[in-house]
Design a protein around this motif. Structure first.
Motif, PDB file in Angstrom:
ATOM      1  N   UNK A  35       0.841  -1.195   0.000  1.00 16.84           N
ATOM      2  CA  UNK A  35       0.000   0.000   0.000  1.00 16.84           C
ATOM      3  C   UNK A  35       0.878   1.248   0.000  1.00 16.84           C
ATOM      4  N   UNK A  36       0.462   2.217  -0.779  1.00 14.82           N
ATOM      5  CA  UNK A  36       1.154   3.496  -0.826  1.00 14.82           C
ATOM      6  C   UNK A  36       0.274   4.562  -0.196  1.00 14.82           C
ATOM      7  N   UNK A  37       0.852   5.350   0.695  1.00 17.48           N
ATOM      8  CA  UNK A  37       0.158   6.486   1.298  1.00 17.48           C
ATOM      9  C   UNK A  37       0.788   7.755   0.738  1.00 17.48           C
ATOM     10  N   UNK A  38      -0.040   8.612   0.142  1.00 19.15           N
ATOM     11  CA  UNK A  38       0.439   9.867  -0.433  1.00 19.15           C
ATOM     12  C   UNK A  38      -0.124  11.024   0.389  1.00 19.15           C
ATOM     13  N   UNK A  39       0.774  11.842   0.910  1.00 21.29           N
ATOM     14  CA  UNK A  39       0.362  13.019   1.678  1.00 21.29           C
ATOM     15  C   UNK A  39       0.390  14.257   0.785  1.00 21.29           C
ATOM     16  N   UNK A  66      -7.372   6.755  -6.289  1.00 24.85           N
ATOM     17  CA  UNK A  66      -7.188   6.473  -4.866  1.00 24.85           C
ATOM     18  C   UNK A  66      -8.254   5.504  -4.376  1.00 24.85           C
ATOM     19  N   UNK A  67      -7.912   4.767  -3.312  1.00 28.20           N
ATOM     20  CA  UNK A  67      -8.834   3.767  -2.763  1.00 28.20           C
ATOM     21  C   UNK A  67      -9.468   4.202  -1.449  1.00 28.20           C
ATOM     22  N   UNK A  98     -15.194   8.230  -3.185  1.00 26.53           N
ATOM     23  CA  UNK A  98     -14.175   7.373  -2.585  1.00 26.53           C
ATOM     24  C   UNK A  98     -14.399   7.310  -1.069  1.00 26.53           C
ATOM     25  N   UNK A  99     -14.256   6.137  -0.432  1.00 36.44           N
ATOM     26  CA  UNK A  99     -14.396   6.056   1.032  1.00 36.44           C
ATOM     27  C   UNK A  99     -13.513   7.084   1.717  1.00 36.44           C
ATOM     28  N   UNK A 109      -0.773  -2.234  -4.596  1.00 40.10           N
ATOM     29  CA  UNK A 109      -2.035  -2.920  -4.410  1.00 40.10           C
ATOM     30  C   UNK A 109      -3.159  -1.973  -4.079  1.00 40.10           C
ATOM     31  N   UNK A 110      -2.845  -0.883  -3.334  1.00 35.02           N
ATOM     32  CA  UNK A 110      -3.838   0.134  -3.019  1.00 35.02           C
ATOM     33  C   UNK A 110      -3.118   1.450  -2.747  1.00 35.02           C
ATOM     34  N   UNK A 111      -3.865   2.538  -2.853  1.00 37.03           N
ATOM     35  CA  UNK A 111      -3.299   3.863  -2.627  1.00 37.03           C
ATOM     36  C   UNK A 111      -4.208   4.645  -1.699  1.00 37.03           C
ATOM     37  N   UNK A 112      -3.630   5.178  -0.630  1.00 38.96           N
ATOM     38  CA  UNK A 112      -4.360   5.962   0.355  1.00 38.96           C
ATOM     39  C   UNK A 112      -3.920   7.420   0.253  1.00 38.96           C
ATOM     40  N   UNK A 113      -4.871   8.320   0.237  1.00 41.77           N
ATOM     41  CA  UNK A 113      -4.593   9.753   0.201  1.00 41.77           C
ATOM     42  C   UNK A 113      -4.806  10.357   1.580  1.00 41.77           C
ATOM     43  N   UNK A 114      -3.821  11.112   2.046  1.00 45.80           N
ATOM     44  CA  UNK A 114      -3.958  11.923   3.254  1.00 45.80           C
ATOM     45  C   UNK A 114      -3.737  13.364   2.812  1.00 45.80           C
TER      46      UNK A 114
END
Length: 249
Positions: A26-30, A105-106, A166-167, A82-87
């Motif tokens: 998983x990738x988290x992008x700030x 984004x997921x 998006x959730x 596998x997934x990407x989270x946005x902060x």
């Protein structure tokens, strides 16, 4: 590179930041707010120890610029993980909401997001004593409080309202002076997001107490199973928490 930090700081023109292939991770992008820095992504390393964390050193100053830059950046990285989270925070959140979607984004965590730019602009116009007719004629007006009012910007956000599916999880301060809690709450209800409000909090979460609250908010979502990419039963609800969370029993 699992769990390692790659904070883009403008050194890499492609924004790749040396990321390795990570199809199953998983990738988290700030995305920072105005005046912020991609280096702020470092704060989230400990909060997402199982993920790769990077900061997006974007150049966009408007939603139409973000519409070109953001999908390209996120699209390139989404395919590697596998997934990407946005902060995202404040203005960065607005630009992301204006330009991204399910393809990029997921799951999303928004901190003090600007969710109604038209209202914010109209509020600044009222503060500066500028009418819509005057702005339409002059096109741009410098205010006495350091902001530039733009007719093009107002027309764009009016003609291109945010549409989001998006959730999403939202945190804001009770005393946010850019986006009132009522505005954020209405937006959360519209998109089916869960909203948490820090009593006594402000727009910028930067003090030790505020950052502890932010960390506790993220931890609470993870323990409740709401940080898994699905909007559970508490979505569309609003919770208000005191400035100092009670210790767990």
């Amino acid at each position: 590179m699992s769990g390692s930090l790659r904070a883009c700081q403008g050194r890499d023109p492609q924004g790749v930041c040396g990321l390795e292939s990570a199809e199953l991770r998983r990738l988290v992008v700030y995305v920072h707010g105005r005046g912020g820095s991609a280096k702020e992504a470092e704060h989230y390393r400990a909060l997402f120890p199982e993920s790769d964390v990077i900061g997006f050193d974007y150049r966009s100053q408007s939603p139409w610029e973000a519409h070109e830059e953001f999908p390209r950046f996120f699209g390139e990285r989404r395919g590697r993980y596998g997934s990407l989270v946005l902060v995202a925070h404040s203005m960065g959140a607005f630009l992301a909401l204006s330009s991204l979607g399910k393809r990029h984004v997921d799951e999303v965590y928004l901190v003090s997001p600007i969710v109604d730019m038209e209202k914010l602009i109209r509020d600044m116009m009222a503060r500066a004593g500028v009418t819509e007719e005057e702005l339409s004629k002059r096109l741009e007006i410098e205010t006495g409080f350091g902001e530039r009012l733009s007719w093009k910007y107002l027309r764009y956000v009016r003609d291109n309202p945010i549409r989001w599916g998006v959730p999403t999880h939202i945190l804001c301060g009770e005393g946010d002076d850019l986006t009132p809690v009522e505005t954020t709450s209405a937006f959360a209800g519209q998109i089916g997001a869960d909203l948490s409000v820090m009593r006594g909090g402000e727009h910028w979460f930067h003090t030790r107490e505020q950052l502890r609250f932010l960390d506790a908010w993220l931890g609470r979502l993870k323990r409740a199973g709401l940080g898994s990419g699905e909007c559970a039963a508490s979505c569309s609800t609003r919770s208000t928490f005191p400035s100092t969370p009670r210790p767990r029993p």
